[in-house]
Scaffold this motif. Structure first.
Motif, mmCIF file in Angstrom:
data_model
loop_
_atom_site.group_PDB
_atom_site.id
_atom_site.type_symbol
_atom_site.label_atom_id
_atom_site.label_comp_id
_atom_site.label_asym_id
_atom_site.label_seq_id
_atom_site.Cartn_x
_atom_site.Cartn_y
_atom_site.Cartn_z
ATOM 1 N N SER A 1 13.632 -0.336 103.374
ATOM 2 C CA SER A 1 14.740 -1.138 102.870
ATOM 3 C C SER A 1 14.177 -2.209 101.943
ATOM 4 O O SER A 1 13.689 -3.259 102.413
ATOM 5 C CB SER A 1 15.500 -1.771 104.040
ATOM 6 O OG SER A 1 16.582 -2.543 103.562
ATOM 7 N N SER B 1 19.255 -5.315 106.490
ATOM 8 C CA SER B 1 18.347 -4.202 106.182
ATOM 9 C C SER B 1 18.966 -2.830 106.325
ATOM 10 O O SER B 1 18.356 -1.841 105.894
ATOM 11 C CB SER B 1 17.106 -4.272 107.087
ATOM 12 O OG SER B 1 16.438 -5.504 106.951
ATOM 13 N N SER C 1 19.832 1.950 103.027
ATOM 14 C CA SER C 1 19.521 0.556 102.740
ATOM 15 C C SER C 1 20.686 -0.108 102.010
ATOM 16 O O SER C 1 21.367 0.541 101.205
ATOM 17 C CB SER C 1 18.255 0.471 101.883
ATOM 18 O OG SER C 1 18.075 -0.822 101.358
ATOM 19 N N SER D 1 14.827 3.528 98.279
ATOM 20 C CA SER D 1 15.745 2.723 99.058
ATOM 21 C C SER D 1 16.498 3.601 100.049
ATOM 22 O O SER D 1 17.255 4.494 99.668
ATOM 23 C CB SER D 1 16.731 2.014 98.127
ATOM 24 O OG SER D 1 17.597 1.191 98.851
#
Length: 574
Positions: A336, A248, A155, A320
């Protein structure tokens, strides 16, 4: 044929036969030695891992109890005892269920963001300080290798450096070392210098990223670190570069990845299908387990808000870039975070981000070996599985899960729970073997080599016999052959009114040799043709030297030749 010549021929040919037999025996012995590749697994020197602070999944092979079978059914269910049943006349067991994370976790790594900071402090005197690899504890996350070349996806939030936070930490350390200014309780808070307002103002000016002030200068060089999940004695810390980033997906590239496992990009999320989230909140250790959360996609094929809240709590800073995998370990989504929301990125958007970075997803050789080994392990074919898992561990840089399953399979090989022998007896095939029966092919190769050697021996024997028979016939036979050939050619030349030449195979005459070897020279100047002077009818005409033929072999001899170049006989003009 004399006795001496026979003995000489035998002494020359017997080493050929001995060499062929030796090569045949060597090939056959090598084939037999390589017929069972699993025989060396018992000597594997790899130490067994020990337990650490992370929770061990009940479905994975436990290092402290590797002989225990895997779980069946959903997580948390107790493993029922194996149920033998008759299938084709041999006893089998119900296959175990491999946890979804075990298919993919060797290809998932911890991603950290750090910075190399240089601070110059000017107060009375100039002092410079260098702070290497300051890790931003608020950033970082999880990344997944998507090809063996070292490309990861994660991410953008996981690789976003908080420059202000890093600046505050480095400035505090620099002023503390330069003037002994006391550090705050939180090293990421601003300093306070009681009783010295000018110094406090100078320190606070250094915190500004745009205009740090005249008393200091700050330079920040960010870096991205990747920690793969490995059982190696010295786990590597890889340095990555940011290839591309979108809203993203961030695509990273590791400069020197070495051997690593990868994950597969699966189908798009489907309503009602289960998923397993895999995350690394901290740097993975050899015996550590990733943080995992399980759930199902809702009717729209997305993750519910309740599951998102659970993911934030359970995965922490590793959420993440965490991946959601299906039952076979293929990625169906990536988490994300964007502000207060979490975007579940489907595989097609990950592929678009890879195309933007100019890379493609691919699997490595260790991934196929791992899939085969886990399939055989689930069927309790531990001896068969050990071979594949050993290859998977080597081809993935000692992936921790591959090593753990290999040790479990090796420990269970040959035990009553091992179904490898029953499968071999029923099918007559060993799925762990390479498919080539060297015990049969090796002797065949040896026999072919021996046959070639015998044929070479027979041809050499025949050739030597012809040479000895020709030598035993004396020089008269050779002379007769040379004379016959020369006579035939002499007759052919006479029919065409051409001067005779030496027979084929004879040495050229001295004149012919000089004529062929002399380089091309311009013709000398000649006087124009003049009428010959009148001569009397009975005047003597000077005679020109003529060649002759050898009395022994019939070869043509030029004037001045002292001996025949074909047979060596003396010239009659000598």
């Amino acid at each position: 044929m004399t006795t001496a010549s026979t003995h000489r021929r035998r002494s020359r040919c017997h080493p050929v036969v001995r060499a062929c037999v030796t090569v045949s025996l060597f090939v056959w012995a090598s084939a037999c030695a390589g017929a069972a590749p699993t025989a060396n697994l018992a000597n594997d020197p790899r130490p067994a891992p020990t337990s650490q602070d992370h929770e061990v999944s009940p479905g994975s092979p436990d290092p402290s109890g590797r002989a225990a079978p895997l779980r069946q059914g959903l997580p948390g269910d107790e493993t029922p005892p194996p149920t033998p049943h008759s299938h084709g006349g041999h006893a089998t067991m119900q296959p175990d269920t491999i946890p979804p994370e075990d298919y993919a976790v060797d290809g998932i790594a911890r991603v950290e963001v750090a910075a190399n900071v240089d601070v110059a402090v000017h107060w009375v005197a100039m002092k410079q300080y260098h702070f290497p690899s300051i890790v931003d504890t608020t950033a970082g996350g999880t990344g997944a290798f998507i090809n063996p070349s070292g490309t990861l996806v994660t991410s953008p939030e996981a690789v976003r450096l908080d420059r202000e936070r890093i600046t505050v930490y480095a400035v505090n350390q620099a002023w503390h070392q330069a003037l002994g200014v006391p550090l705050p309780a939180d090293p990421y808070e601003h300093m306070h210098v009681p009783g010295r307002p000018k110094l406090e103002a100078a320190v606070n000016a250094c915190y500004r990223l745009d205009k740090p002030g005249k008393h200091c200068a700050v330079t920040i060089t960010p870096e991205i670190k990747v920690h793969p999940y490995t059982a190696a004695d010295k786990p590597p810390t890889l340095t990555a570069a940011l290839l591309s980033t979108s809203a993203s997906v961030a695509v990273l590239s590791v400069a020197i990845p070495g051997k690593t496992a990868t994950v597969a990009l699966g189908p798009a999320p489907q309503a009602g299908k289960p998923w397993t989230a895999i995350s690394w909140p901290t740097t993975p250790a050899a015996t550590a387990k990733p943080a995992t959360v399980q759930g199902r996609y809702d009717a729209k094929g997305s993750v519910s808000a309740q599951d998102i809240a659970t993911l934030r709590t359970r995965l922490g800073t590793g959420m993440s870039g965490s991946v959601l995998v299906n039952a076979r370990g293929a990625v169906t989504g990536m988490l994300s975070p964007t502000g207060h929301s979490v975007d579940v990125v489907p595989p097609d958007r990950i592929t678009e981000a890879l195309d933007k970075g100019g890379v493609q997803s691919a699997r490595g050789p260790g991934d196929s070996s791992m899939a085969n080994g886990l399939s055989l392990y689930a069927k309790h074919e531990y001896r068969h599985a050990a071979t594949w898992l050993h290859s998977a561990a080597d081809d993935t840089g000692q992936g921790a899960v591959a090593v753990r399953y290999h040790e479990a399979a090796h420990a269970n090989s040959g035990t009553p729970a091992d179904m490898s022998d029953e499968v071999d007896a029923h099918t007559g095939h060993n799925p762990a073997a390479s498919g080539t029966d060297w015990t049969l092919i090796g002797p065949i190769i040896g026999l072919v080599v021996l046959a070639v050697g015998v044929l070479a021996f027979a041809l050499r024997h025949r050739r030597l016999r012809l040479v000895e028979e020709t030598a035993a016939a004396g020089p008269s036979l050779a002379d007769a052959r040379a004379t016959l050939v020369s006579t035939l050619f002499r007759g052919f030349r006479a029919a065409k009114n051409e001067p005779p030449t030496a027979p084929i195979g004879s040495a050229p005459s001295a004149g012919e040799d000089r004529e062929r070897s002399a380089p091309d020279q311009p013709e000398p100047y000649q006087e124009p043709d003049q009428p010959e002077p009148h001569q009397e009818e009975n005047a003597a005409t000077p005679s020109k030297a003529q060649g002759t033929y050898c009395a022994r072999c019939g070869a043509f001899l030029s004037p001045g030749d002292r001996f025949c170049f074909a047979c060596g006989a003396a010239s009659p003009r000598r």
